[in-house]
Design a protein around this motif. Structure first.
Motif, PDB file in Angstrom:
ATOM      1  N   VAL A 117       0.829  -1.214   0.000  1.00 15.91           N
ATOM      2  CA  VAL A 117       0.000   0.000   0.000  1.00 15.91           C
ATOM      3  C   VAL A 117       0.859   1.258   0.000  1.00 15.91           C
ATOM      4  CG1 VAL A 117      -1.549   1.393   1.429  1.00 15.91           C
ATOM      5  CG2 VAL A 117      -2.064  -1.011   1.038  1.00 15.91           C
ATOM      6  N   VAL A 118       1.825   1.305   0.906  1.00 18.84           N
ATOM      7  CA  VAL A 118       2.673   2.499   1.032  1.00 18.84           C
ATOM      8  C   VAL A 118       3.462   2.751  -0.247  1.00 18.84           C
ATOM      9  CG1 VAL A 118       4.673   3.473   2.246  1.00 18.84           C
ATOM     10  CG2 VAL A 118       2.849   2.360   3.542  1.00 18.84           C
ATOM     11  N   SER A 119       4.057   1.704  -0.823  1.00 20.72           N
ATOM     12  CA  SER A 119       4.879   1.871  -2.036  1.00 20.72           C
ATOM     13  C   SER A 119       4.023   2.277  -3.234  1.00 20.72           C
ATOM     14  CB  SER A 119       5.654   0.585  -2.336  1.00 20.72           C
ATOM     15  OG  SER A 119       4.768  -0.520  -2.433  1.00 20.72           O
ATOM     16  N   PHE A 120       2.876   1.627  -3.413  1.00 14.98           N
ATOM     17  CA  PHE A 120       2.027   1.916  -4.576  1.00 14.98           C
ATOM     18  C   PHE A 120       1.386   3.296  -4.472  1.00 14.98           C
ATOM     19  CE2 PHE A 120      -2.073   1.809  -6.827  1.00 14.98           C
ATOM     20  CZ  PHE A 120      -1.653   1.466  -8.093  1.00 14.98           C
ATOM     21  N   TYR A 121       0.776   3.597  -3.338  1.00 16.11           N
ATOM     22  CA  TYR A 121       0.090   4.873  -3.178  1.00 16.11           C
ATOM     23  C   TYR A 121       1.062   6.044  -3.155  1.00 16.11           C
ATOM     24  CZ  TYR A 121      -4.622   3.115  -2.378  1.00 16.11           C
ATOM     25  OH  TYR A 121      -5.855   2.550  -2.538  1.00 16.11           O
ATOM     26  N   GLY A 122       2.249   5.819  -2.591  1.00 17.86           N
ATOM     27  CA  GLY A 122       3.238   6.894  -2.534  1.00 17.86           C
ATOM     28  C   GLY A 122       3.631   7.380  -3.917  1.00 17.86           C
ATOM     29  N   THR A 123       3.974   6.449  -4.808  1.00 17.75           N
ATOM     30  CA  THR A 123       4.401   6.832  -6.154  1.00 17.75           C
ATOM     31  C   THR A 123       3.232   7.342  -7.000  1.00 17.75           C
ATOM     32  OG1 THR A 123       4.186   4.489  -6.757  1.00 17.75           O
ATOM     33  CG2 THR A 123       6.386   5.287  -6.237  1.00 17.75           C
ATOM     34  N   ALA A 124       2.041   6.746  -6.843  1.00 16.42           N
ATOM     35  CA  ALA A 124       0.871   7.203  -7.605  1.00 16.42           C
ATOM     36  C   ALA A 124       0.473   8.620  -7.204  1.00 16.42           C
ATOM     37  CB  ALA A 124      -0.303   6.249  -7.381  1.00 16.42           C
ATOM     38  N   THR A 125       0.583   8.929  -5.924  1.00 16.75           N
ATOM     39  CA  THR A 125       0.258  10.275  -5.433  1.00 16.75           C
ATOM     40  C   THR A 125       1.208  11.306  -6.015  1.00 16.75           C
ATOM     41  OG1 THR A 125      -0.618   9.369  -3.361  1.00 16.75           O
ATOM     42  CG2 THR A 125       0.001  11.697  -3.359  1.00 16.75           C
ATOM     43  N   ILE A 126       2.506  10.974  -6.029  1.00 21.44           N
ATOM     44  CA  ILE A 126       3.501  11.904  -6.582  1.00 21.44           C
ATOM     45  C   ILE A 126       3.222  12.186  -8.058  1.00 21.44           C
ATOM     46  CG2 ILE A 126       5.955  12.170  -7.153  1.00 21.44           C
ATOM     47  CD1 ILE A 126       6.566  10.518  -4.615  1.00 21.44           C
ATOM     48  N   THR A 127       2.810  11.160  -8.797  1.00 22.77           N
ATOM     49  CA  THR A 127       2.578  11.299 -10.236  1.00 22.77           C
ATOM     50  C   THR A 127       1.350  12.131 -10.555  1.00 22.77           C
ATOM     51  OG1 THR A 127       3.631   9.165 -10.665  1.00 22.77           O
ATOM     52  CG2 THR A 127       2.196  10.035 -12.390  1.00 22.77           C
ATOM     53  N   TYR A 128       0.224  11.876  -9.887  1.00 22.04           N
ATOM     54  CA  TYR A 128      -1.049  12.467 -10.298  1.00 22.04           C
ATOM     55  C   TYR A 128      -1.543  13.610  -9.413  1.00 22.04           C
ATOM     56  CZ  TYR A 128      -1.153   8.427 -13.332  1.00 22.04           C
ATOM     57  OH  TYR A 128      -0.817   7.490 -14.279  1.00 22.04           O
ATOM     58  N   LEU A 129      -0.891  13.854  -8.275  1.00 18.75           N
ATOM     59  CA  LEU A 129      -1.353  14.932  -7.407  1.00 18.75           C
ATOM     60  C   LEU A 129      -0.323  16.032  -7.181  1.00 18.75           C
ATOM     61  CD1 LEU A 129      -3.326  12.973  -4.660  1.00 18.75           C
ATOM     62  CD2 LEU A 129      -4.262  14.487  -6.400  1.00 18.75           C
ATOM     63  N   ARG A 130       0.833  15.926  -7.822  1.00 20.34           N
ATOM     64  CA  ARG A 130       1.824  16.988  -7.646  1.00 20.34           C
ATOM     65  C   ARG A 130       1.508  18.148  -8.586  1.00 20.34           C
ATOM     66  NH1 ARG A 130       7.058  14.491 -10.865  1.00 20.34           N
ATOM     67  NH2 ARG A 130       5.872  13.776 -12.650  1.00 20.34           N
ATOM     68  N   PRO A 131       1.926  19.367  -8.229  1.00 22.76           N
ATOM     69  CA  PRO A 131       1.679  20.530  -9.090  1.00 22.76           C
ATOM     70  C   PRO A 131       2.351  20.394 -10.443  1.00 22.76           C
ATOM     71  CG  PRO A 131       2.396  21.201  -6.895  1.00 22.76           C
ATOM     72  CD  PRO A 131       2.599  19.727  -6.985  1.00 22.76           C
ATOM     73  N   LYS A 132       1.695  20.844 -11.500  1.00 26.82           N
ATOM     74  CA  LYS A 132       2.208  20.710 -12.868  1.00 26.82           C
ATOM     75  C   LYS A 132       3.577  21.356 -13.073  1.00 26.82           C
ATOM     76  CE  LYS A 132       0.869  21.266 -17.694  1.00 26.82           C
ATOM     77  NZ  LYS A 132      -0.122  21.778 -18.640  1.00 26.82           N
ATOM     78  N   PRO A 133       3.855  22.573 -12.545  1.00 25.94           N
ATOM     79  CA  PRO A 133       5.173  23.182 -12.775  1.00 25.94           C
ATOM     80  C   PRO A 133       6.333  22.333 -12.254  1.00 25.94           C
ATOM     81  CG  PRO A 133       3.631  24.809 -11.934  1.00 25.94           C
ATOM     82  CD  PRO A 133       2.961  23.480 -11.812  1.00 25.94           C
ATOM     83  N   ASN A 134       6.060  21.473 -11.283  1.00 28.11           N
ATOM     84  CA  ASN A 134       7.131  20.669 -10.704  1.00 28.11           C
ATOM     85  C   ASN A 134       7.338  19.341 -11.423  1.00 28.11           C
ATOM     86  OD1 ASN A 134       7.479  22.632  -8.744  1.00 28.11           O
ATOM     87  ND2 ASN A 134       6.024  21.688  -7.346  1.00 28.11           N
ATOM     88  N   GLN A 135       6.636  19.133 -12.518  1.00 29.62           N
ATOM     89  CA  GLN A 135       6.707  17.857 -13.202  1.00 29.62           C
ATOM     90  C   GLN A 135       7.931  17.777 -14.125  1.00 29.62           C
ATOM     91  OE1 GLN A 135       3.044  16.923 -15.159  1.00 29.62           O
ATOM     92  NE2 GLN A 135       1.970  16.475 -13.263  1.00 29.62           N
ATOM     93  N   SER A 136       9.023  17.261 -13.611  1.00 25.53           N
ATOM     94  CA  SER A 136      10.209  17.010 -14.418  1.00 25.53           C
ATOM     95  C   SER A 136       9.985  15.718 -15.197  1.00 25.53           C
ATOM     96  CB  SER A 136      11.428  16.872 -13.507  1.00 25.53           C
ATOM     97  OG  SER A 136      12.490  16.268 -14.186  1.00 25.53           O
TER      98      SER A 136
END
Length: 316
Positions: free
Chosen positions: A254-273
């Motif tokens: 749960v922690v590994s899957f949700y952690g990476t999915a959250t970073i991908t789809y909930l981070r601000p667009k300007p920070n998307q390297s």
């Protein structure tokens, strides 16, 4: 000015395929990456298939927990099959061409299986909550009918939402470059190629991510808060250890899957390297599915006992 406008219109209307860059920025490692990803894909297929087989043939594993685990293993096979074979083909041919429709289909299935995985992990947490916090009512609450309904809901709930979101994204006009700096058609890199205002699409992505990532995650956190509280109240140290062992594997996943999915789809667009985004996507689409069957088998005594019994039968 008129010629420029005609060129832009032509670009918008004639894009019939995209090009996935994948790992073309490291050409010297293409064959090594092909070998590594091929081994990873075969490992995922074999390990998850073994888990499904063991659960089906061993009567001791005919319980709700292992019913959900077998569905999770099958879901993992579907999830990686959407991305890895195409990635292997691109590495083999040194080409990343993908048609407009195939790109849309790939995105749709990745999101669909990813959403189903989030919901199924929540169901698995609920199963552990009932088993540990309400053991006397477990067989009554988690009967066969309820288990089938929960699994069915996990598989189909995301389907209409994901199809609608994919149609919304691919109904946008695409102009200029058709090159996607990724190894599959994920939302952030595809959306970067769209013309015009994508504000509504971005809001939709956040809303869907909250519904299918954050809400299930909070439910899992709540379930495990109750579970840990109940475990700590057990008087037997052996009982506490057994309860923790049945939950720890699921919690790691749960922690590994949700952690990476959250970073991908909930981070601000300007920070998307793009480079970081590709690395994170590689983590939750390839690495975590590889680790999941290992986590569930090596940390699960029942699965290991059933596996030894199966091997003994095959070798005698």
């Amino acid at each position: 000015m008129e010629n420029k406008l005609k060129t832009e219109i032509l670009n918008i209307t004639t894009i019939v395929e995209f090009v996935l860059l994948g790992f073309s920025d490291i050409p010297n490692l293409q064959w090594i990456l092909f070998g590594v990803f091929l081994v990873i894909y075969l490992t995922i297929l074999v390990c998850n298939s073994i888990i499904i087989l063991i659960i089906r043939i061993d009567s001791a594993l005919q319980t709700p927990m292992y019913f959900f685990l077998s569905n999770f293993s099958f879901l993992e096979i579907c999830y990686v099959t959407v991305t890895i074979p195409k990635m292997l083909m691109d590495l083999l041919t040194q080409k990343g061409n993908i048609s407009f429709f195939a790109c849309a289909a790939q995105m749709c299935f990745v999101l669909m299986f990813g959403g189903s995985e989030c919901l199924l992990l929540t169901v698995m947490a609920y199963d552990r909550y009932v088993a540990i916090c309400n053991p006397l009512h477990y067989t009554l609450v988690m009967n066969q009918k309820v288990c089938i309904q929960l699994v069915t809901a996990s598989w189909i709930s995301a389907v209409p939402v994901v199809i609608g979101q994919t149609c919304q994204i691919f109904s946008l006009p695409f102009c200029g470059s058709n090159t996607i700096n990724h190894f599959f058609c994920d939302i952030p890199p595809v959306l970067k190629l769209a013309c015009g205002d994508t504000f509504v699409n971005e809001i939709t992505i956040y809303v869907v991510a909250v519904v299918f990532i954050m809400v299930p995650f909070l439910l899992i956190v709540f379930s495990y808060g109750k579970i840990i509280s109940s475990i700590l109240k057990l008087s037997s140290a052996k009982g506490r250890a057994k309860a923790f062992s049945t939950c720890s594997s699921h919690l790691i996943v749960v922690v590994s899957f949700y952690g990476t999915a959250t970073i991908t789809y909930l981070r601000p667009k300007p920070n998307q390297s793009e480079g970081v985004g590709k690395l994170i996507s590689l983590f939750y689409t390839v690495l975590i599915p590889t680790l999941n069957p290992i986590i569930y088998t090596l940390r699960n005594k029942d699965i290991m006992v059933a596996l030894r019994k199966l091997l003994t039968k095959l070798l005698t």
